[in-house]
Design a protein around this motif. Structure first.
Motif, PDB file in Angstrom:
ATOM      1  N   HIS A 124     -11.541 -59.883 -28.827  1.00  8.26           N
ATOM      2  CA  HIS A 124     -11.424 -59.429 -30.210  1.00  8.26           C
ATOM      3  C   HIS A 124     -12.236 -60.321 -31.143  1.00  8.26           C
ATOM      4  O   HIS A 124     -12.178 -61.534 -31.041  1.00  8.26           O
ATOM      5  CB  HIS A 124      -9.960 -59.458 -30.682  1.00  8.26           C
ATOM      6  CG  HIS A 124      -9.058 -58.570 -29.908  1.00  8.26           C
ATOM      7  ND1 HIS A 124      -9.006 -57.218 -30.092  1.00  8.26           N
ATOM      8  CD2 HIS A 124      -8.169 -58.850 -28.928  1.00  8.26           C
ATOM      9  CE1 HIS A 124      -8.125 -56.692 -29.273  1.00  8.26           C
ATOM     10  NE2 HIS A 124      -7.606 -57.665 -28.544  1.00  8.26           N
ATOM     11  N   SER A 125     -12.977 -59.704 -32.055  1.00  7.06           N
ATOM     12  CA  SER A 125     -13.612 -60.415 -33.157  1.00  7.06           C
ATOM     13  C   SER A 125     -12.775 -60.128 -34.389  1.00  7.06           C
ATOM     14  O   SER A 125     -12.584 -58.963 -34.752  1.00  7.06           O
ATOM     15  CB  SER A 125     -15.049 -59.940 -33.361  1.00  7.06           C
ATOM     16  OG  SER A 125     -15.837 -60.325 -32.272  1.00  7.06           O
ATOM     17  N   LEU A 126     -12.273 -61.167 -35.016  1.00  7.52           N
ATOM     18  CA  LEU A 126     -11.361 -61.015 -36.143  1.00  7.52           C
ATOM     19  C   LEU A 126     -12.074 -61.277 -37.457  1.00  7.52           C
ATOM     20  O   LEU A 126     -13.199 -61.775 -37.479  1.00  7.52           O
ATOM     21  CB  LEU A 126     -10.188 -61.978 -35.967  1.00  7.52           C
ATOM     22  CG  LEU A 126      -9.470 -61.875 -34.615  1.00  7.52           C
ATOM     23  CD1 LEU A 126      -8.447 -62.979 -34.464  1.00  7.52           C
ATOM     24  CD2 LEU A 126      -8.830 -60.510 -34.445  1.00  7.52           C
ATOM     25  N   LYS A 127     -11.401 -60.967 -38.551  1.00  7.98           N
ATOM     26  CA  LYS A 127     -11.958 -61.215 -39.881  1.00  7.98           C
ATOM     27  C   LYS A 127     -12.258 -62.700 -40.022  1.00  7.98           C
ATOM     28  O   LYS A 127     -11.419 -63.545 -39.696  1.00  7.98           O
ATOM     29  CB  LYS A 127     -10.965 -60.772 -40.948  1.00  7.98           C
ATOM     30  CG  LYS A 127     -11.480 -60.915 -42.353  1.00  7.98           C
ATOM     31  CD  LYS A 127     -10.456 -60.385 -43.349  1.00  7.98           C
ATOM     32  CE  LYS A 127     -10.980 -60.473 -44.751  1.00  7.98           C
ATOM     33  NZ  LYS A 127      -9.999 -59.935 -45.711  1.00  7.98           N
ATOM     34  N   GLY A 128     -13.439 -63.001 -40.489  1.00  6.88           N
ATOM     35  CA  GLY A 128     -13.862 -64.387 -40.580  1.00  6.88           C
ATOM     36  C   GLY A 128     -13.743 -64.986 -41.966  1.00  6.88           C
ATOM     37  O   GLY A 128     -13.140 -64.418 -42.869  1.00  6.88           O
ATOM     38  N   ILE A 155      -6.066 -66.913 -43.325  1.00  7.26           N
ATOM     39  CA  ILE A 155      -5.928 -65.522 -42.902  1.00  7.26           C
ATOM     40  C   ILE A 155      -4.920 -65.471 -41.764  1.00  7.26           C
ATOM     41  O   ILE A 155      -4.993 -66.250 -40.810  1.00  7.26           O
ATOM     42  CB  ILE A 155      -7.270 -64.918 -42.448  1.00  7.26           C
ATOM     43  CG1 ILE A 155      -8.293 -64.991 -43.581  1.00  7.26           C
ATOM     44  CG2 ILE A 155      -7.082 -63.465 -41.999  1.00  7.26           C
ATOM     45  CD1 ILE A 155      -9.691 -64.547 -43.183  1.00  7.26           C
ATOM     46  N   PHE A 156      -3.965 -64.538 -41.887  1.00  3.02           N
ATOM     47  CA  PHE A 156      -2.932 -64.322 -40.889  1.00  3.02           C
ATOM     48  C   PHE A 156      -3.374 -63.144 -40.024  1.00  3.02           C
ATOM     49  O   PHE A 156      -3.386 -62.007 -40.467  1.00  3.02           O
ATOM     50  CB  PHE A 156      -1.615 -64.020 -41.621  1.00  3.02           C
ATOM     51  CG  PHE A 156      -0.420 -63.852 -40.737  1.00  3.02           C
ATOM     52  CD1 PHE A 156      -0.028 -64.845 -39.855  1.00  3.02           C
ATOM     53  CD2 PHE A 156       0.350 -62.701 -40.830  1.00  3.02           C
ATOM     54  CE1 PHE A 156       1.092 -64.681 -39.063  1.00  3.02           C
ATOM     55  CE2 PHE A 156       1.472 -62.540 -40.047  1.00  3.02           C
ATOM     56  CZ  PHE A 156       1.852 -63.524 -39.157  1.00  3.02           C
ATOM     57  N   HIS A 157      -3.796 -63.433 -38.772  1.00  6.19           N
ATOM     58  CA  HIS A 157      -4.358 -62.432 -37.863  1.00  6.19           C
ATOM     59  C   HIS A 157      -3.327 -61.946 -36.848  1.00  6.19           C
ATOM     60  O   HIS A 157      -2.513 -62.727 -36.372  1.00  6.19           O
ATOM     61  CB  HIS A 157      -5.517 -63.022 -37.043  1.00  6.19           C
ATOM     62  CG  HIS A 157      -6.605 -63.631 -37.832  1.00  6.19           C
ATOM     63  ND1 HIS A 157      -7.614 -62.909 -38.403  1.00  6.19           N
ATOM     64  CD2 HIS A 157      -6.855 -64.935 -38.143  1.00  6.19           C
ATOM     65  CE1 HIS A 157      -8.460 -63.730 -39.011  1.00  6.19           C
ATOM     66  NE2 HIS A 157      -8.013 -64.959 -38.872  1.00  6.19           N
ATOM     67  N   TYR A 158      -3.434 -60.673 -36.482  1.00 10.40           N
ATOM     68  CA  TYR A 158      -2.712 -60.131 -35.344  1.00 10.40           C
ATOM     69  C   TYR A 158      -3.771 -59.621 -34.379  1.00 10.40           C
ATOM     70  O   TYR A 158      -4.222 -58.480 -34.453  1.00 10.40           O
ATOM     71  CB  TYR A 158      -1.770 -59.007 -35.773  1.00 10.40           C
ATOM     72  CG  TYR A 158      -0.776 -58.655 -34.694  1.00 10.40           C
ATOM     73  CD1 TYR A 158       0.290 -59.509 -34.413  1.00 10.40           C
ATOM     74  CD2 TYR A 158      -0.903 -57.495 -33.949  1.00 10.40           C
ATOM     75  CE1 TYR A 158       1.197 -59.204 -33.414  1.00 10.40           C
ATOM     76  CE2 TYR A 158       0.008 -57.191 -32.950  1.00 10.40           C
ATOM     77  CZ  TYR A 158       1.051 -58.040 -32.696  1.00 10.40           C
ATOM     78  OH  TYR A 158       1.954 -57.746 -31.704  1.00 10.40           O
ATOM     79  N   PRO A 159      -4.245 -60.495 -33.462  1.00  9.31           N
ATOM     80  CA  PRO A 159      -5.433 -60.195 -32.658  1.00  9.31           C
ATOM     81  C   PRO A 159      -5.368 -58.944 -31.797  1.00  9.31           C
ATOM     82  O   PRO A 159      -6.375 -58.281 -31.606  1.00  9.31           O
ATOM     83  CB  PRO A 159      -5.584 -61.425 -31.765  1.00  9.31           C
ATOM     84  CG  PRO A 159      -4.873 -62.511 -32.475  1.00  9.31           C
ATOM     85  CD  PRO A 159      -3.755 -61.843 -33.206  1.00  9.31           C
TER      86      PRO A 159
END
Length: 168
Positions: A124-128, A155-159
């Motif tokens: 996964h590429s997440l918001k940077g 940033i709170f990610h849910y990969p």
């Protein structure tokens, strides 16, 4: 240059309550990958991961008689270096952040269908961020990870769903 010293201490107790202790020390260095910028151990202490200034992602198996380099992946190029790492969801995957603000997750996948040999793959590429990733902080209770950037954003990610729940 970069060198690692790993000290492994084990204690075993037999059914009679007798304890046996063992201590082993290993010295080793990553070769031809550039200076190590960040590193971490998995929760069990069996795998060591490192990220380099030249964008390499390295992993060693620490369970044998000597550390065994399992992976040497050129994860990023063009001057992008790995600046932060964290184990996500109880060591199931690895979150990686870079000096260019990228956040990605890596997961061990079979090298071919049916194979028991697994290698890390970017999943996964997440918001940077607009600048280097300073820290990645995984949740101990879920598959989420917080990224902290030099741009003063969190940033709170849910990969697993490529969603971001919150950006501050």
């Amino acid at each position: 240059g970069n060198r690692f010293r790993v000290v492994r201490e084990t204690k075993e107790t037999d059914f009679l309550g007798n304890e046996t202790a063992e201590r082993k020390t290993f010295d080793f260095a990553p070769a031809d990958t550039g200076p190590v910028v960040t590193f971490l151990l998995d929760e069990s202490g069996k795998r060591l991961f490192a990220g380099t200034e030249n964008g390499y992602l390295l992993s060693w198996n620490l369970t044998g008689d000597a550390p065994e380099l399992k992976e040497r992946i050129r994860a990023y190029t063009d001057g992008e270096r790995i600046t932060a790492m964290a184990m996500v969801y109880g060591d199931a995957s690895l979150a990686v952040g870079t000096n260019q603000g990228r956040v990605s997750t890596w997961f061990p996948v079979p090298v071919e269908p049916g194979s028991t040999t697994r290698v890390l793959n970017s999943i996964h590429s997440l918001k940077g961020h607009q600048g280097p990733i300073r820290a990645l902080l995984p949740s101990q209770a879920s598959k989420t990870v917080l990224s902290v950037g030099a741009d003063d954003r969190v940033i709170f990610h849910y990969p697993t769903s490529d969603n971001d729940y919150l950006s501050l």
